[in-house]
Design an enzyme around this catalytic site. Structure first.
Site, short mmCIF file in Angstrom:
data_model
loop_
_atom_site.label_atom_id
_atom_site.label_comp_id
_atom_site.label_asym_id
_atom_site.label_seq_id
_atom_site.Cartn_x
_atom_site.Cartn_y
_atom_site.Cartn_z
CE1 TYR A 1 -5.48 0.92 -7.98
CE2 TYR A 1 -3.37 1.84 -7.30
CZ TYR A 1 -4.76 1.91 -7.33
OH TYR A 1 -5.41 2.94 -6.71
CE1 TYR B 1 -4.14 -1.90 0.66
CE2 TYR B 1 -2.62 -3.31 1.89
CZ TYR B 1 -3.85 -3.11 1.28
OH TYR B 1 -4.79 -4.11 1.28
CB SER B 2 0.77 4.35 -2.04
OG SER B 2 1.05 3.74 -3.28
CD GLU C 1 3.73 3.06 -6.27
OE1 GLU C 1 2.95 3.57 -5.43
OE2 GLU C 1 4.93 2.86 -6.06
CB CYS D 1 -0.26 7.05 -7.72
SG CYS D 1 -0.36 5.64 -6.59
#
Length: 358
Positions: free
Chosen positions: A358, A139-140, A356, A316
């Protein structure tokens, strides 16, 4: 969002108590801190004799443009994680939001020396169907290196509870996200890391930092912006432009909205803020307002900024948004005789395009 807003300091006096320098409109209060960073330089000695061959030329080490000096990675690993405790866990999306997102703070006692832009791993309690410990999930980090309490002894996350229906019609709950969203103050949490250097902030205090976030992808940018606008540092005073684009489906999912709006008030010309709410907003052509749609309204200005060597882009969140941004830039770059895909590769090599997703 109601729970977050209700806990914000309302009076000027209450806000002043949050920080000795700047008053963040957050549900947490912390003392302002000044951080001193020592600088060390290593030198290498080469010995030789009269008969020794000439030394081979030493390849010059690349100097990063990011704040990577002294960065720690993988201090804690899955077999020996750090065990912290949940100090706070609060829902930060409204009642009408499609899903729940929670902001949580864990104790670290200074044992996880992370930087803005890094991530931590979390290992959920219990075992999987094979009787083995659950695998870690990354987790960021959503807090600055000083943490939400300003004492460098906590780390914060922004986590969306994952719940979906599979093809068989069964309701499936994400193991780690539900473990985290259900944590109560005092409960233990197993943490690994910190990890990552891709999203570290630029060293240049005069840089233009363009931040593109969707949903919980806002986490690293909250950490950036707390350092920039809510803290004082002897070795870092931001004088550039921080420009945040945040894309969400509904206004009830605008995470940390009050904080960012306060930054816009105190940041002056150093901060720009643009929201893209896809289910509620449209552009002039009637198209849904995704993050790339909002960016297209400033495409010429953004392209001019991307030509400068002190502009840094950070992205992100959902993977699909990068293609949307490529679509905007291809034609603009072509007008200047530049191939956007090749130019983006140059930006990546120069650490000015950081992703970054996902």
């Amino acid at each position: 969002m109601a729970a977050l807003t209700a806990a914000l300091p309302s009076s000027p006096a209450a806000k002043a108590a949050v920080s000795s320098s700047v008053s963040p409109p957050c549900f947490l209060s912390y003392p302002s801190r000044l951080r001193n960073a020592s600088r060390g330089v290593r030198t290498a000695q080469v010995s030789s004799t009269e008969t020794a061959a000439a030394p081979a030329p030493v390849k010059e080490k690349k100097v990063s443009k990011k704040q990577d000096e002294g960065v720690v990675t993988n201090k804690y690993r899955p077999k020996e994680p750090y065990v912290g405790r949940c100090l706070l866990n609060t829902r930060i999306t409204g009642d009408n939001a499609p899903g729940e997102t929670w902001h949580m703070v864990f104790s670290t006692e200074g044992e996880i020396p992370y930087r803005e832009g890094q991530s931590i791993g979390v290992i959920a309690d219990g075992e999987d169907k094979n009787g083995k410990p659950h695998k870690l999930r990354l987790y960021s980090i959503a807090s600055s290196a000083l943490g939400d309490f300003g004492d460098s002894k906590t780390v914060s996350l922004c986590v969306k509870r994952l719940v979906y229906t599979n093809d068989a019609g069964e309701v499936v709950k994400g193991v780690c996200s539900n473990f985290l969203c259900d944590l109560k103050p005092g409960q233990e949490v197993k943490i690994t890391g910190p990890v990552g250097k891709e999203m570290l902030m630029p060293k240049d205090p005069n840089a233009t930092i363009i931040m593109l976030g969707t949903g919980t992808g806002i986490a690293p940018f909250r950490s950036f912006l707390w350092k920039i606008f809510f803290e004082e540092h002897e070795d870092y005073k931001f004088n550039g432009l921080a420009w945040l684009f945040l894309g969400v489906p509904t206004s009830d999912t605008l995470l940390y909205k009050e904080e960012f709006e306060h930054m816009a008030k105190i940041g002056g010309d150093n901060f720009r803020l643009d929201f893209a709410v896809s289910r509620e907003q449209t552009n002039a052509a009637g198209e849904k307002m995704y993050i790339q749609t909002r960016m297209a309204e400033y495409k010429e200005e953004l392209w001019e900024l991307l030509k400068k060597d002190n502009t840094y882009v950070y992205m992100c969140g959902l993977k699909g948004m990068e293609k949307g941004i490529d679509d905007i830039m291809v034609d603009l770059a072509a007008k200047d005789g530049i191939n956007w895909i090749d130019y983006k590769k140059q930006l990546k090599k120069a650490e000015q395009w950081n992703v970054e997703v996902y």
